[in-house]
Design an enzyme around this catalytic site. Sequence first.
Site, PDB file in Angstrom:
ATOM      1  N   GLY A  52     -16.454  96.549 -10.146  1.00 43.20           N
ATOM      2  CA  GLY A  52     -16.134  96.486 -11.573  1.00 43.20           C
ATOM      3  C   GLY A  52     -14.691  96.055 -11.710  1.00 43.20           C
ATOM      4  O   GLY A  52     -14.284  95.057 -11.126  1.00 43.20           O
ATOM      5  N   GLU A  53     -13.936  96.838 -12.421  1.00 46.47           N
ATOM      6  CA  GLU A  53     -12.533  96.502 -12.667  1.00 46.47           C
ATOM      7  C   GLU A  53     -11.706  97.744 -12.303  1.00 46.47           C
ATOM      8  O   GLU A  53     -11.800  98.776 -12.958  1.00 46.47           O
ATOM      9  CB  GLU A  53     -12.412  96.106 -14.144  1.00 46.47           C
ATOM     10  CG  GLU A  53     -11.028  95.903 -14.664  1.00 46.47           C
ATOM     11  CD  GLU A  53     -10.183  94.963 -13.825  1.00 46.47           C
ATOM     12  OE1 GLU A  53     -10.677  93.900 -13.423  1.00 46.47           O
ATOM     13  OE2 GLU A  53      -9.026  95.310 -13.563  1.00 46.47           O
ATOM     14  N   SER A  54     -10.920  97.606 -11.238  1.00 43.70           N
ATOM     15  CA  SER A  54     -10.264  98.789 -10.675  1.00 43.70           C
ATOM     16  C   SER A  54      -9.256  99.431 -11.628  1.00 43.70           C
ATOM     17  O   SER A  54      -9.151 100.661 -11.694  1.00 43.70           O
ATOM     18  CB  SER A  54      -9.606  98.451  -9.341  1.00 43.70           C
ATOM     19  OG  SER A  54      -8.725  97.353  -9.473  1.00 43.70           O
ATOM     20  N   CYS A  84     -15.868  96.783  -3.519  1.00 44.28           N
ATOM     21  CA  CYS A  84     -15.034  95.882  -4.317  1.00 44.28           C
ATOM     22  C   CYS A  84     -13.986  96.664  -5.114  1.00 44.28           C
ATOM     23  O   CYS A  84     -13.039  97.178  -4.519  1.00 44.28           O
ATOM     24  CB  CYS A  84     -15.928  95.005  -5.187  1.00 44.28           C
ATOM     25  SG  CYS A  84     -15.153  93.461  -5.653  1.00 44.28           S
ATOM     26  N   ARG A 110      -5.890  92.312  -4.307  1.00 49.32           N
ATOM     27  CA  ARG A 110      -6.888  92.094  -5.364  1.00 49.32           C
ATOM     28  C   ARG A 110      -7.141  90.602  -5.577  1.00 49.32           C
ATOM     29  O   ARG A 110      -6.225  89.791  -5.490  1.00 49.32           O
ATOM     30  CB  ARG A 110      -6.408  92.700  -6.688  1.00 49.32           C
ATOM     31  CG  ARG A 110      -6.380  94.207  -6.675  1.00 49.32           C
ATOM     32  CD  ARG A 110      -5.898  94.736  -8.000  1.00 49.32           C
ATOM     33  NE  ARG A 110      -6.854  94.496  -9.065  1.00 49.32           N
ATOM     34  CZ  ARG A 110      -6.558  94.547 -10.350  1.00 49.32           C
ATOM     35  NH1 ARG A 110      -5.328  94.810 -10.735  1.00 49.32           N
ATOM     36  NH2 ARG A 110      -7.485  94.343 -11.252  1.00 49.32           N
ATOM     37  N   ILE A 139     -17.530  88.827  -5.524  1.00 51.61           N
ATOM     38  CA  ILE A 139     -17.262  88.482  -6.928  1.00 51.61           C
ATOM     39  C   ILE A 139     -15.815  88.870  -7.249  1.00 51.61           C
ATOM     40  O   ILE A 139     -15.486  90.055  -7.306  1.00 51.61           O
ATOM     41  CB  ILE A 139     -18.214  89.238  -7.878  1.00 51.61           C
ATOM     42  CG1 ILE A 139     -19.677  88.932  -7.518  1.00 51.61           C
ATOM     43  CG2 ILE A 139     -17.928  88.860  -9.332  1.00 51.61           C
ATOM     44  CD1 ILE A 139     -20.675  89.832  -8.222  1.00 51.61           C
ATOM     45  N   ARG A 140     -14.969  87.872  -7.413  1.00 47.00           N
ATOM     46  CA  ARG A 140     -13.543  88.141  -7.629  1.00 47.00           C
ATOM     47  C   ARG A 140     -13.064  89.257  -6.692  1.00 47.00           C
ATOM     48  O   ARG A 140     -12.430  90.218  -7.106  1.00 47.00           O
ATOM     49  CB  ARG A 140     -13.264  88.504  -9.090  1.00 47.00           C
ATOM     50  CG  ARG A 140     -13.421  87.340 -10.056  1.00 47.00           C
ATOM     51  CD  ARG A 140     -13.106  87.714 -11.489  1.00 47.00           C
ATOM     52  NE  ARG A 140     -13.998  88.757 -11.973  1.00 47.00           N
ATOM     53  CZ  ARG A 140     -15.252  88.555 -12.361  1.00 47.00           C
ATOM     54  NH1 ARG A 140     -15.774  87.353 -12.330  1.00 47.00           N
ATOM     55  NH2 ARG A 140     -15.986  89.561 -12.780  1.00 47.00           N
ATOM     56  N   HIS A 175     -20.807  93.373  -2.257  1.00 43.31           N
ATOM     57  CA  HIS A 175     -21.636  94.231  -3.115  1.00 43.31           C
ATOM     58  C   HIS A 175     -23.065  94.386  -2.587  1.00 43.31           C
ATOM     59  O   HIS A 175     -23.970  93.698  -3.073  1.00 43.31           O
ATOM     60  CB  HIS A 175     -21.747  93.613  -4.509  1.00 43.31           C
ATOM     61  CG  HIS A 175     -20.468  93.548  -5.270  1.00 43.31           C
ATOM     62  ND1 HIS A 175     -20.071  94.537  -6.138  1.00 43.31           N
ATOM     63  CD2 HIS A 175     -19.507  92.608  -5.288  1.00 43.31           C
ATOM     64  CE1 HIS A 175     -18.909  94.201  -6.669  1.00 43.31           C
ATOM     65  NE2 HIS A 175     -18.548  93.041  -6.170  1.00 43.31           N
ATOM     66  N   GLU A 177     -25.073  96.535  -3.414  1.00 42.87           N
ATOM     67  CA  GLU A 177     -25.908  96.995  -4.529  1.00 42.87           C
ATOM     68  C   GLU A 177     -26.539  95.818  -5.273  1.00 42.87           C
ATOM     69  O   GLU A 177     -27.556  95.972  -5.943  1.00 42.87           O
ATOM     70  CB  GLU A 177     -25.096  97.889  -5.488  1.00 42.87           C
ATOM     71  CG  GLU A 177     -24.137  97.188  -6.445  1.00 42.87           C
ATOM     72  CD  GLU A 177     -22.788  96.829  -5.824  1.00 42.87           C
ATOM     73  OE1 GLU A 177     -22.673  96.801  -4.575  1.00 42.87           O
ATOM     74  OE2 GLU A 177     -21.850  96.572  -6.599  1.00 42.87           O
TER      75      GLU A 177
HETATM   76  N1  LIG Z   1     -16.357  92.723  -8.324  1.00 45.85           N
HETATM   77  C1  LIG Z   1     -15.307  93.505  -8.355  1.00 45.85           C
HETATM   78  O1  LIG Z   1     -15.394  94.727  -8.237  1.00 45.85           O
HETATM   79  C2  LIG Z   1     -14.009  92.831  -8.637  1.00 45.85           C
HETATM   80  C3  LIG Z   1     -12.790  93.704  -8.497  1.00 45.85           C
HETATM   81  C4  LIG Z   1     -11.746  93.317  -9.514  1.00 45.85           C
HETATM   82  N2  LIG Z   1     -11.338  91.953  -9.322  1.00 45.85           N
HETATM   83  C5  LIG Z   1     -10.574  94.270  -9.436  1.00 45.85           C
HETATM   84  O2  LIG Z   1      -9.513  93.884  -9.083  1.00 45.85           O
HETATM   85  O3  LIG Z   1     -10.703  95.405  -9.749  1.00 45.85           O
END
Ligand SMILES: NC(=O)CC[C@H](N)C(=O)O
Length: 191
Positions: A52-54, A84, A110, A139-140, A175, A177
Amino acid sequence: MAGGERTVGVLALQGSFAEHLACLERLEGVRPLPVKTPADLARAEALILPGGESTAQSRLLRRAGLWEPLKGRLAEGMPAWGTCAGAILLAGEVVGEDPHLGAMDIAVRRNAFGSQLDSFTARQAIAEVGPEERALVFIRAPWIERVGPRAQVLCRVRGQIAAARQGRLLATAFHPELTGDLDFYRYFLSL
Ligand SMILES: NC(=O)CC[C@H](N)C(=O)O
């Protein structure tokens, strides 16, 4: 079966927690538990921190009153696996930023894989998990810039560390999942 069931929590504040819970549902002997409150966390025997987004997750952890209890459980040795963003939360060092939970002896950068190409799938085997090639979805994604003496490298992708383990702590930049790769869950639960 009930006596042998393990309650495995998934931090359910933001990100891909539903996908992790769906994978856990498919495993025998596992009772999946969405973790949103300190009471939930107290019931979990192990915890998955989803992608997700840390920075958002870090903020939500504090808002939910989970920050201190989670740090406490990690210090006591609760098994935990960060995918991630979850790996970023567990890392002892986040390059150029303040760390979050700081439970693992790894440094992460990151969006390191993602700055070149937003998302990609690699195919390779990870010896500790099994001999088969598996799809690894990025993913990113962060990469693990280095591991300290207490941690070990599990795999490299494009020359960079993409998974690491420290005792019963696991960090993956990808991931499982999203591919439903249950071998990874079995590996985590075997630690
Ligand atoms: N798919 C992800 O969990 C990306 C991590 C996200 N770019 C972060 O810095 O939190």
